[in-house]
Design an enzyme around this catalytic site. Structure first.
Site, PDB file in Angstrom:
ATOM      1  N   TYR A 180       0.826  -1.204   0.000  1.00 55.30           N
ATOM      2  CA  TYR A 180       0.000   0.000   0.000  1.00 55.30           C
ATOM      3  C   TYR A 180       0.863   1.258   0.000  1.00 55.30           C
ATOM      4  O   TYR A 180       2.013   1.248   0.425  1.00 55.30           O
ATOM      5  CB  TYR A 180      -0.948   0.007   1.214  1.00 55.30           C
ATOM      6  N   CYS A 181       0.287   2.335  -0.524  1.00 53.57           N
ATOM      7  CA  CYS A 181       0.945   3.642  -0.555  1.00 53.57           C
ATOM      8  C   CYS A 181      -0.148   4.700  -0.622  1.00 53.57           C
ATOM      9  O   CYS A 181      -1.334   4.379  -0.578  1.00 53.57           O
ATOM     10  CB  CYS A 181       1.910   3.752  -1.727  1.00 53.57           C
ATOM     11  N   THR A 182       0.220   5.960  -0.734  1.00 53.57           N
ATOM     12  CA  THR A 182      -0.736   7.053  -0.593  1.00 53.57           C
ATOM     13  C   THR A 182      -1.902   6.955  -1.572  1.00 53.57           C
ATOM     14  O   THR A 182      -3.063   6.850  -1.186  1.00 53.57           O
ATOM     15  CB  THR A 182      -0.035   8.409  -0.750  1.00 53.57           C
ATOM     16  N   ILE A 209      -4.126   4.316   0.040  1.00 52.31           N
ATOM     17  CA  ILE A 209      -4.626   4.681   1.363  1.00 52.31           C
ATOM     18  C   ILE A 209      -5.772   5.677   1.252  1.00 52.31           C
ATOM     19  O   ILE A 209      -6.742   5.625   2.015  1.00 52.31           O
ATOM     20  CB  ILE A 209      -3.495   5.286   2.217  1.00 52.31           C
TER      21      ILE A 209
END
Length: 292
Positions: A180-182, A209
């Site tokens: 996961y990332c922004t 996210i």
């Protein structure tokens, strides 16, 4: 006058990145938008802010070339960015392996399976060995991350290759891994790099996210605040006084709870960002390594 911030990316082959750069720069200047846009032979990645009507026009014009591109709307505006920056680079996210990434008209080839936010929760309910793997810089996770997530020891995306090949995470290779990332862009690439290095079951979250937080607020598997790369520095998915809100960050000097990063005052010699409460920032505007 209402303002907004747009976040977007799309992986697709671009034959003439410089021509796209000139077009995007002229488009943003004409609409009075500020922000950062990166174009490479593999696609485009941007965050721009400004007047709502200008943003709508920007979306319409950009979709004429980048068909199917999705935009996320966020609170903020032009003032959150010091200027307009539109650049051509070898990679739209710098992992340092432009030759390894494969892209076609449908996006990244060989990446992780996409999960909608609700599918993330379903996977965790069905499987007891799910591992969340943070695809961001380690300092971003100081104020927010998924519960029990693995946070790699990286300062930039360029550090991920050595980290993945270090053997530290070999224990995860036969487990379901949710990267996961922004906003999802870093994991488009990271998930493919992980699969190339023997991780067998890799997922990524549709919209990152941001989408997950919009769906579940403080009631999901996400804990804390989200680090963002503009003047806001962080954002939340629900009220901070909500009993379900988890404050993860703490001042490096006094230990008080905080979600505010600052640039070390010892610039340009030090470029670290560190967590501080307002009182310590006023008395001691340095990171822990530069404190006197």
């Amino acid at each position: 006058m209402q303002e907004k911030i747009l976040l977007y990316y799309q992986f697709r082959p671009i034959a003439d990145p410089e021509a796209v750069r000139l077009w995007q720069r002229d488009l943003c200047e004409g609409l009075g938008l500020h922000g950062r846009i990166i174009i490479s032979p593999d696609g485009i990645n941007g965050t721009v802010g400004g007047d709502m009507d200008a943003c709508k026009t920007y979306v319409r014009k950009t979709k004429e070339y980048f068909r199917g591109i999705e935009f996320k709307w966020s609170e903020g505006g032009k003032a959150d960015f010091p200027k307009l920056s539109v650049k051509v680079r070898d990679e739209i996210v710098t992992f340092g392996v432009p030759e390894e990434l494969r892209v076609d008209g449908s996006g990244v080839v060989g990446g992780g399976r996409h999960l909608k936010p609700e599918e993330v929760n379903e996977l965790v309910e069905k499987r007891d060995d799910v591992v969340f793997f943070d695809g961001r810089n380690a300092y971003e996770a100081e104020i927010g991350k998924f519960k029990n997530a693995v946070v790699p020891d990286v300062n930039t995306t360029h550090d991920f290759i050595a980290e993945l090949e270090s053997g530290k995470y070999d224990w995860m290779k036969d487990k379901p891994v949710v990267s996961y990332c922004t906003g999802g862009i870093r994991c488009e690439i990271l998930s493919s790099l992980m699969i190339n290095r023997g991780f067998e079951e890799v997922y990524q979250i549709d919209g990152g996210i941001v989408r997950y937080g919009e769906k579940f607020g403080n009631q999901g598997l996400w804990e804390g605040s989200l680090y963002v790369f503009d003047k806001r520095m962080h954002t939340e998915f629900g009220p901070e006084d909500d009993p379900d809100f988890v404050q993860l960050g703490h001042c490096v000097h006094c230990g008080e709870a905080t979600n505010q990063h600052y640039n070390c005052a010892n610039e340009p010699d030090c470029r670290r960002q560190y967590l501080s409460c307002p009182d310590c920032r006023e008395k001691q505007p340095y990171c822990s390594a530069c404190s006197y």
